[in-house]
Design a protein around this motif. Structure first.
Motif, mmCIF file in Angstrom:
data_model
loop_
_atom_site.group_PDB
_atom_site.id
_atom_site.type_symbol
_atom_site.label_atom_id
_atom_site.label_comp_id
_atom_site.label_asym_id
_atom_site.label_seq_id
_atom_site.Cartn_x
_atom_site.Cartn_y
_atom_site.Cartn_z
ATOM 1 N N LYS A 52 0.836 -1.192 0.000
ATOM 2 C CA LYS A 52 0.000 0.000 0.000
ATOM 3 C C LYS A 52 0.871 1.241 0.000
ATOM 4 N N LEU A 53 0.457 2.241 -0.766
ATOM 5 C CA LEU A 53 1.148 3.518 -0.773
ATOM 6 C C LEU A 53 0.777 4.314 0.473
ATOM 7 N N GLY A 54 1.462 5.445 0.657
ATOM 8 C CA GLY A 54 1.207 6.256 1.844
ATOM 9 C C GLY A 54 -0.231 6.733 1.937
ATOM 10 N N LEU A 59 -0.975 -1.268 -4.426
ATOM 11 C CA LEU A 59 0.020 -1.283 -5.495
ATOM 12 C C LEU A 59 0.506 -2.711 -5.706
ATOM 13 N N PHE A 60 0.553 -3.124 -6.982
ATOM 14 C CA PHE A 60 1.048 -4.456 -7.341
ATOM 15 C C PHE A 60 2.044 -4.290 -8.480
ATOM 16 N N LYS A 61 3.270 -4.835 -8.302
ATOM 17 C CA LYS A 61 4.332 -4.666 -9.290
ATOM 18 C C LYS A 61 4.674 -5.994 -9.944
ATOM 19 N N THR A 62 4.882 -5.958 -11.267
ATOM 20 C CA THR A 62 5.404 -7.101 -12.012
ATOM 21 C C THR A 62 6.502 -6.599 -12.947
ATOM 22 N N VAL A 63 7.291 -7.527 -13.451
ATOM 23 C CA VAL A 63 8.234 -7.236 -14.529
ATOM 24 C C VAL A 63 7.777 -8.032 -15.735
ATOM 25 N N THR A 80 6.241 -2.865 -14.449
ATOM 26 C CA THR A 80 4.823 -2.573 -14.667
ATOM 27 C C THR A 80 4.116 -2.490 -13.318
ATOM 28 N N PHE A 81 3.349 -1.410 -13.102
ATOM 29 C CA PHE A 81 2.694 -1.161 -11.819
ATOM 30 C C PHE A 81 1.181 -1.092 -12.025
ATOM 31 N N PHE A 82 0.443 -1.852 -11.195
ATOM 32 C CA PHE A 82 -1.008 -1.835 -11.197
ATOM 33 C C PHE A 82 -1.472 -1.119 -9.928
ATOM 34 N N PHE A 83 -2.537 -0.294 -10.038
ATOM 35 C CA PHE A 83 -2.973 0.539 -8.920
ATOM 36 C C PHE A 83 -4.432 0.255 -8.561
ATOM 37 N N GLY A 84 -4.757 0.485 -7.267
ATOM 38 C CA GLY A 84 -6.129 0.443 -6.793
ATOM 39 C C GLY A 84 -6.759 -0.934 -6.851
#
Length: 795
Positions: A52-54, A59-63, A80-84
């Motif tokens: 989680k961001l501040g 937030l979910f990150k993949t390459v 690659t970043f996925f949000f919410g």
């Protein structure tokens, strides 16, 4: 819904996507543009745990790796970043090796692109940008989570096993550019370590019966997903490893869908795979392959460099499987590990000196194992790993250096002994691996440890410190020297040891040539000291940020307080519920106003000797005068809203104790917080600092002594043990003339002016050596401890 499941059996991928979407290669994506009518296809190379961001946003990150063979881009991977809500859904479904189609992506600059070797940009996938994620599922392997509705991903993805039969390629037949499956025996490896980017790296060199070898560079954002290799001779099975050429040699790297199983290479050990995967294929053919490789490895001596303590020879590098008995931080760049493996080292071994309260572990057990444990000093990047090791755990320490130390002085105890070091870096496979308790080698080690008869390794010399103290006291009571000898001893030495009287005196020339950290007893003259102006030796030390600063002198304080006195007290901040104010005008200094706020206890004023006051507009002379009448004083100044504290001046004055706060570490709160202490019996400086958000500074003496024992010169600091040494509180000396005179008198005795060096008195001192870096080259420093000026000098 923004996350959709596509099945391979439903037809070609392009036919299942909306007709308006067009494919984009990595080189087609434009920085700062949201590509709503284009999609990017990639394989999931790595995934990272959701966070989680501040602001609370998921937030979910993949390459992702571009699998296209027609792409002209040399760099194939992109963060690659996925949000919410999109991040929450993708985190449940997406796994390493999946194929993704992502539309509505937005390309921004990547702050880590230059470090991790990936695309200079990063993809941001947000639902508000119209993004959609398609997860492609191969036929026959659809999980329960993705079955059913193609527009819902509510259940968590389960693992599945592929149905196809795997073909394994001998190492000699591997070809560049081909993704292969293979078996191999570990000839060399480096335990996972953090690479220059954000990933962890593991280096593995494997061989097989063809005598060919393959070096593999394996990367992952999570070290737990890398192959769990514990020793040379382990057997690995790699699926989907990509073969490439580097420096004219073929090399293996983990590609999309890479997976690994690791097996103990010992003949007869259980064939149990080590893997982070929850589901994998393994059949009787695989088992036969492992047994054949075990037999071949046994006939070709793949035991590696792992040895027992009883077999260690000097000037050797070796791996040690052992149990951790104790540990301690030595300094910023080194850490002590006390270990044993049930055998006794033939040669005498080095015992690293650390403070008793720094040592973590069962003291009774460490005493019982005194003759069976060895001290290993680990350095640099291995320190962080060592800090998190649990006492009692089983570990393999790779590439320990056994070094023979021979003292230059024949009278020194343990003239020759073995030292054990784990040097910094990862060369030669240096590192530390924690073994699980179900590991085959751990079970063998446990049987060995359980069979040890500890009484066999005890000796008369191994007495506890309490027994030693009692023995010394008995000896002293039976063999007290005559008063004449005592007087002569006192004349010869103007300092005495607070402990460690049983230690042998070591020449300075030997100490300077020895490694740190160690502790010594010395006998030397004080040739000189710094600073010569003794008032400069009193410093303010912050235990949090480790900073040192000078104590403001009278001129500095005069300027600070006079500046505050120019501000008129704010009448709106007087006579509150928790303090009563008094204001008067001076007659001799420009009609200056002074305000004193008397803090109440239990809503009542106290006698002056028990009262805390806050003063506005007072000069240094006035504050000093008030400090002789009132218990505690806080200098303040008023602004438009509240009373404030200036940390350039003392935040609290209690008689001759002037308390200062760290301007960097303090987080000042409203002085109204003092009201919470109104029920306390007395005004405590620590509690006052706490409620005001002040990080207090500690008064310390800081001096450098230059010792001379006629063999060498040695500089040592007097710092942490300085108040014990002088028997003078550093916090009171600034405003106490008698203490200042006492300090000058002591130094005149220790280092007498207008005399020759051979007329100086002798000092008996304990000093310890330690490694220091402070951002520059490493150096060995020395500090006095457990030493006290003799009573005759204090009178």
């Amino acid at each position: 819904m923004p996350v959709l499941v596509l099945k391979e059996e439903d037809g070609p991928l392009e036919a299942q996507l909306p007709s308006h979407l067009r494919k984009a290669e990595l080189q087609d994506l434009q920085l700062g543009v949201t590509h709503r009518d284009r999609y990017f296809l990639g394989r999931v190379l790595f995934t990272y745990p959701s966070t989680k961001l501040g602001n609370g946003l998921e937030l979910f990150k993949t390459v992702l790796e571009d699998p296209s063979e027609t792409s002209s881009s040399k760099i194939k991977t992109i963060n690659t970043f996925f949000f919410g809500k999109l991040a929450e859904d993708c985190g449940k479904v997406i796994r390493q090796g999946d194929t993704l189609v992502v539309s509505g992506v937005h390309l921004t600059n990547s702050p880590s692109g230059s470090r991790d070797g990936r695309h200079s940009g990063q993809l941001e996938v947000k639902e508000e940008n119209g993004a959609t994620v398609y997860v492609l599922i191969k036929s026959g392997i659809l999980s329960a989570a993705r079955a059913g509705s193609s527009d819902s991903v509510s259940a968590q993805k389960k693992d599945w096993a592929p149905l196809q039969k795997y073909i394994y390629t001998p190492l000699e037949h591997l070809k560049e550019g081909v993704v292969s499956n293979l078996f191999g025996i570990v000839k060399f490896f480096k335990p996972p370590y953090r690479s220059k980017g954000t990933d962890f790296c593991s280096v593995v060199t494997v061989v097989d019966q063809s005598d060919a070898k393959l070096k593999c560079m394996l990367f992952s954002g999570n070290s737990d997903t890398l192959p769990k290799i514990y020793k040379v001779g382990d057997i690995v099975r790699f699926h989907r490893i990509k073969i490439q050429k580097f420096n004219d040699e073929i090399q293996g790297i983990n590609s999309s869908g890479f997976s690994a199983l690791v097996f103990d290479g010992t003949v007869g050990a259980p064939i149990v795979p080590r893997t982070s995967s929850k589901c994998f294929s393994f059949n009787t053919e695989d088992q036969k392959t492992i047994e054949v490789l075990r037999d071949w490895a046994a006939s070709h001596n793949f035991s590696g460099s792992r040895v027992k303590l009883s077999d260690i020879q000097p000037v050797k590098f070796f791996d040690l499987t052992c149990q951790l008995v104790g540990k301690a931080e030595v300094d910023k760049s080194s850490y002590l590990l006390k270990v044993w493996d049930g055998t006794k080292c033939v040669s005498p071994t080095w015992k690293v000196c650390v403070e008793d309260d720094a040592l973590e572990g069962d003291r009774t057990l460490m005493h019982q194992l005194l003759n069976l444990t060895v001290d290993i000093l680990v350095y640099d990047n291995h320190v962080e790993v060592a800090k998190y090791l649990k006492v009692g755990s089983y570990v393999v320490i790779h590439s320990i250096h056994a070094k023979l130390h021979t003292a230059s002085n024949e009278n020194q105890a343990n003239a020759s002994h073995l030292e054990f070091h784990l040097h910094g870096g990862t060369c030669y496979g240096r590192g530390i691996t924690v073994l699980p308790e179900n590991n085959y080698d751990v079970k063998e080690l446990q049987r060995s440890l359980d069979s040890v008869d500890l009484k066999e390794y005890q000796c008369v010399d191994d007495i506890s410190s309490l027994e030693l103290t009692n023995s010394l006291q008995t000896t002293l009571s039976l063999e007290l020297p005559s008063s004449g000898i005592l007087e002569r001893c006192q004349q010869l030495s103007v300092t005495v040891l607070a402990a460690h009287q049983q230690w042998e005196t070591i020449p300075l020339t030997t100490i300077i040539r020895s490694k740190a950290p160690q502790k010594y007893r010395i006998r030397a003259r004080l040739k000189s000291f710094e600073p010569r102006n003794l008032y400069e030796s009193v410093k303010l030390h912050c235990t949090k940020c480790k900073s040192l600063q000078n104590v403001p002198d009278e001129d500095d304080l005069n300027i600070i307080l006079n500046e505050s006195s120019r501000h008129c007290p704010n009448p709106n901040l007087q006579n509150t519920s928790w303090y009563q104010s008094a204001v008067w005008k001076t007659s001799n200094q420009r009609n200056r106003l002074i305000a004193i706020h008397f803090v109440k206890k239990d809503d009542m004023q106290q006698n002056p000797e028990n009262t805390l006051i806050m003063i506005e507009g007072g000069t240094l002379q006035e504050v000093c005068k008030l400090s002789r009448q009132f218990d505690s004083i806080i200098p303040v100044k008023s602004n438009h809203e509240r009373l404030a504290i200036d940390l350039s001046a003392p935040f609290l004055i209690q008689g001759n104790r002037w308390h200062y706060g760290c301007r960097s570490c303090s987080n000042l709160k409203n002085v109204d917080a003092l009201h919470s202490l109104s029920q306390e019996d007395s005004w405590n400086a620590t509690e006052i600092a706490k409620v005001l958000g002040i990080e207090p500074l500690r008064h310390v003496f800081l001096m450098q002594f230059t010792f001379d024992d006629e063999t060498e010169l040695l500089n040592a600091f007097l710092w942490n043990y300085s108040e014990q040494f002088f028997q003078i509180p550093a916090s009171e000396i600034c405003f106490n003339n008698k203490l200042q005179e006492k300090l000058h008198g002591i130094m005149d005795i220790l280092c007498p002016p207008r005399k020759k060096l051979n007329e100086y008195p002798w000092l008996e001192c304990c000093i310890k050596s330690y490694n220091s870096t402070d951002g520059r080259e490493k150096q060995i420093c020395y500090e006095l401890f457990d030493t006290v000026v003799a009573e005759e000098c204090l009178k």
